[in-house]
Write a protein that holds these residues in place. Structure first.
Motif, PDB file in Angstrom:
ATOM      1  N   PRO A 288       0.819  -1.220   0.000  1.00 62.21           N
ATOM      2  CA  PRO A 288       0.000   0.000   0.000  1.00 62.21           C
ATOM      3  C   PRO A 288       0.853   1.270   0.000  1.00 62.21           C
ATOM      4  CG  PRO A 288      -0.635  -1.472   1.807  1.00 62.21           C
ATOM      5  CD  PRO A 288       0.551  -2.096   1.149  1.00 62.21           C
ATOM      6  N   LEU A 289       2.069   1.140   0.498  1.00 58.56           N
ATOM      7  CA  LEU A 289       2.932   2.334   0.582  1.00 58.56           C
ATOM      8  C   LEU A 289       3.244   2.928  -0.794  1.00 58.56           C
ATOM      9  CD1 LEU A 289       5.517   1.425   3.368  1.00 58.56           C
ATOM     10  CD2 LEU A 289       3.491   2.892   3.515  1.00 58.56           C
ATOM     11  N   GLU A 290       3.192   2.085  -1.850  1.00 59.05           N
ATOM     12  CA  GLU A 290       3.461   2.620  -3.200  1.00 59.05           C
ATOM     13  C   GLU A 290       2.423   3.684  -3.573  1.00 59.05           C
ATOM     14  OE1 GLU A 290       3.703  -0.596  -6.025  1.00 59.05           O
ATOM     15  OE2 GLU A 290       5.675  -1.242  -5.327  1.00 59.05           O
ATOM     16  N   ILE A 291       1.218   3.574  -2.974  1.00 54.25           N
ATOM     17  CA  ILE A 291       0.155   4.546  -3.247  1.00 54.25           C
ATOM     18  C   ILE A 291       0.125   5.617  -2.153  1.00 54.25           C
ATOM     19  CG2 ILE A 291      -2.357   4.847  -3.522  1.00 54.25           C
ATOM     20  CD1 ILE A 291      -1.646   2.912  -5.587  1.00 54.25           C
ATOM     21  N   ALA A 292       0.299   5.177  -0.915  1.00 57.33           N
ATOM     22  CA  ALA A 292       0.126   6.086   0.231  1.00 57.33           C
ATOM     23  C   ALA A 292       1.277   7.066   0.367  1.00 57.33           C
ATOM     24  CB  ALA A 292      -0.024   5.262   1.508  1.00 57.33           C
ATOM     25  N   ALA A 298       4.265  10.913   2.874  1.00 55.53           N
ATOM     26  CA  ALA A 298       2.867  10.477   2.923  1.00 55.53           C
ATOM     27  C   ALA A 298       2.000  11.402   2.077  1.00 55.53           C
ATOM     28  CB  ALA A 298       2.384  10.480   4.362  1.00 55.53           C
ATOM     29  N   VAL A 299       1.113  10.805   1.249  1.00 54.08           N
ATOM     30  CA  VAL A 299       0.189  11.628   0.451  1.00 54.08           C
ATOM     31  C   VAL A 299      -1.267  11.282   0.770  1.00 54.08           C
ATOM     32  CG1 VAL A 299       1.714  12.184  -1.488  1.00 54.08           C
ATOM     33  CG2 VAL A 299       0.397  10.061  -1.537  1.00 54.08           C
ATOM     34  N   THR A 300      -1.475  10.281   1.634  1.00 52.39           N
ATOM     35  CA  THR A 300      -2.846   9.973   2.059  1.00 52.39           C
ATOM     36  C   THR A 300      -2.876  10.076   3.589  1.00 52.39           C
ATOM     37  OG1 THR A 300      -2.350   7.609   2.266  1.00 52.39           O
ATOM     38  CG2 THR A 300      -3.259   8.337   0.160  1.00 52.39           C
ATOM     39  N   PRO A 301      -4.054  10.375   4.141  1.00 55.38           N
ATOM     40  CA  PRO A 301      -4.136  10.415   5.609  1.00 55.38           C
ATOM     41  C   PRO A 301      -3.801   9.049   6.182  1.00 55.38           C
ATOM     42  CG  PRO A 301      -6.156  11.241   4.583  1.00 55.38           C
ATOM     43  CD  PRO A 301      -5.338  10.651   3.486  1.00 55.38           C
ATOM     44  N   LYS A 302      -3.177   9.047   7.321  1.00 55.74           N
ATOM     45  CA  LYS A 302      -2.828   7.781   8.006  1.00 55.74           C
ATOM     46  C   LYS A 302      -4.082   6.938   8.217  1.00 55.74           C
ATOM     47  CE  LYS A 302       1.124   7.224  10.893  1.00 55.74           C
ATOM     48  NZ  LYS A 302       2.060   8.222  11.306  1.00 55.74           N
TER      49      LYS A 302
END
Ligand code: MRU
Length: 361
Positions: A288-292, A298-302
């Motif tokens: 998931p880190l490839e997207i997050a 970080a580009v998405t909220p935790k």
């Protein structure tokens, strides 16, 4: 392209670290199959045919020092580790099967000779891939006009293969035939193979390339500036369903909507007749880190959910033609692919191991 994707030198395997391109050109050396497996898993090397070559070289490294029954046991362990790295690219399983055949045929050899025999088999796989790409490039080039603008997705170039490339092999062959070819490259989220790798290798070869974000493909196709889409494949099923980098399927839908031909460049080693349709193709899910995250930030909220399938399946009905090293397959693919595959022997596209690079001992 001057830079080598993968190379066997002095009993070590060298790979350019594709995670660092285009910023840094770092070549890493491997003398152990576990290192090769990790390189495949973490995408130091990627692209179905290149993964197959790396796995074959990994087997040779893994067998070093073993013979007879011990070599068989060792092979089982080495192949299991390599097979587990990336499930979608059929070239990986194909190369392991070919290495296993070479092993079984040579079990009476003592360890140093067996090692050299398997090294030669891996080199033959490398050579055959290069030859296949050049051959399919020529067939594909005939599909392009004297001036052509090609839209591609991901990287199906020299970096994804032993060299020359599949989709980009068609572009290279067209240029060698005197055609004026330009490329639009989807950036290819989330790993950016298009923005980083396709753009890098085309620039090195001075082939005009324009990078677009993936969500711009519709606009670019509607503008009328694209003559055809050409992509690679990780595994194409017997019915012509095509597994390739996530984002390929929407591109095929858009191409159909705008009456633009959608071609798949596929060496026969990427065609899996044992898979009746795309439904049987295993689709890798990556971290998931490839997207997050983007570039480590970080580009998405935790805590939000992330879905990261690395590949999608394009139904055969959206594929105009499949370009192989034995000719161009047209619908119905169940017939045309079976015919081309039947004429294909493991060494058909290149010299067989033991011919030109005979073991020295
Ligand atoms: O995840 P990757 O970078 O290994 O995915 C690569 C692709 O999807 C390529 O298009 C495919 O392997 C064909 S490469 C000739």
């Amino acid at each position: 392209m001057a830079v080598k994707t993968i190379e066997w030198r002095g009993d070590r395997v060298f790979m350019i670290d594709q995670r660092l391109l285009p910023g840094k050109e770092i070549v890493r050396a491997y003398d152990d199959y576990r290192g090769v497996a990790e390189a495949i898993r973490t995408m130091v090397i990627r692209g179905a045919p290149a993964i197959g070559v790396a796995a074959a070289m990994g087997v040779a490294l893994g067998i070093k020092g073993h013979a007879g029954k011990r070599a068989e046991t060792r092979f089982a362990q080495v192949a299991k580790t390599l097979r587990a790295t990336r499930p979608t690219a059929v070239n990986l399983a194909w190369a392991l099967e070919r290495m296993e055949r070479a092993l079984r045929e040579n079990l009476t050899l003592e360890a140093p000779r067996l090692f050299r025999r398997l090294r030669d088999e891996a080199l033959a796989i490398y050579d055959a891939d290069l030859a296949a790409n050049r051959a399919l490039g020529k067939f594909g080039a005939e599909l392009l006009g004297a001036e052509a603008t090609v839209l591609t997705h991901c990287n199906a170039g020299a970096l994804a293969t032993a060299g020359y490339g599949t989709a980009l092999g068609v572009v290279r062959a067209a240029r060698e035939a005197g055609k004026r070819v330009a490329v639009y490259a989807d950036e290819t989220r989330p790993f950016l193979q298009g923005a980083r790798l396709t753009a890098w290798e085309l620039r090195k070869d001075r082939i005009p390339v324009t990078v677009i974000a993936d969500n711009m493909a519709g606009t670019v196709l509607r503008s009328g500036r694209i003559d055809c889409v050409i992509v690679g494949t990780d595994r194409t099923a017997a019915n012509g369903d095509v597994a390739n980098k996530i984002g390929t399927y929407p591109l095929a839908v858009l191409a159909r909507r705008h009456h633009v031909p959608f071609y798949v460049a596929a060496p026969l080693s990427s065609i899996d007749l044992a898979c009746a349709s795309g439904e049987q193709i295993p689709i890798e899910e990556r971290s998931p880190l490839e997207i997050a995250e983007f570039a480590g930030k970080a580009v998405t909220p935790k805590g939000v959910g992330v879905f990261n399938p690395a590949f999608d399946v394009t139904p055969a009905e959206l594929v105009t033609a499949i370009i192989t090293e034995r000719g161009v397959a047209r619908p119905s693919y169940a017939k045309s692919l079976a015919r081309l595959k039947k004429a294909h022997s493991p060494n058909a596209a290149g010299r067989s191991a033991g011919q030109a690079r005979r073991p020295t001992g």
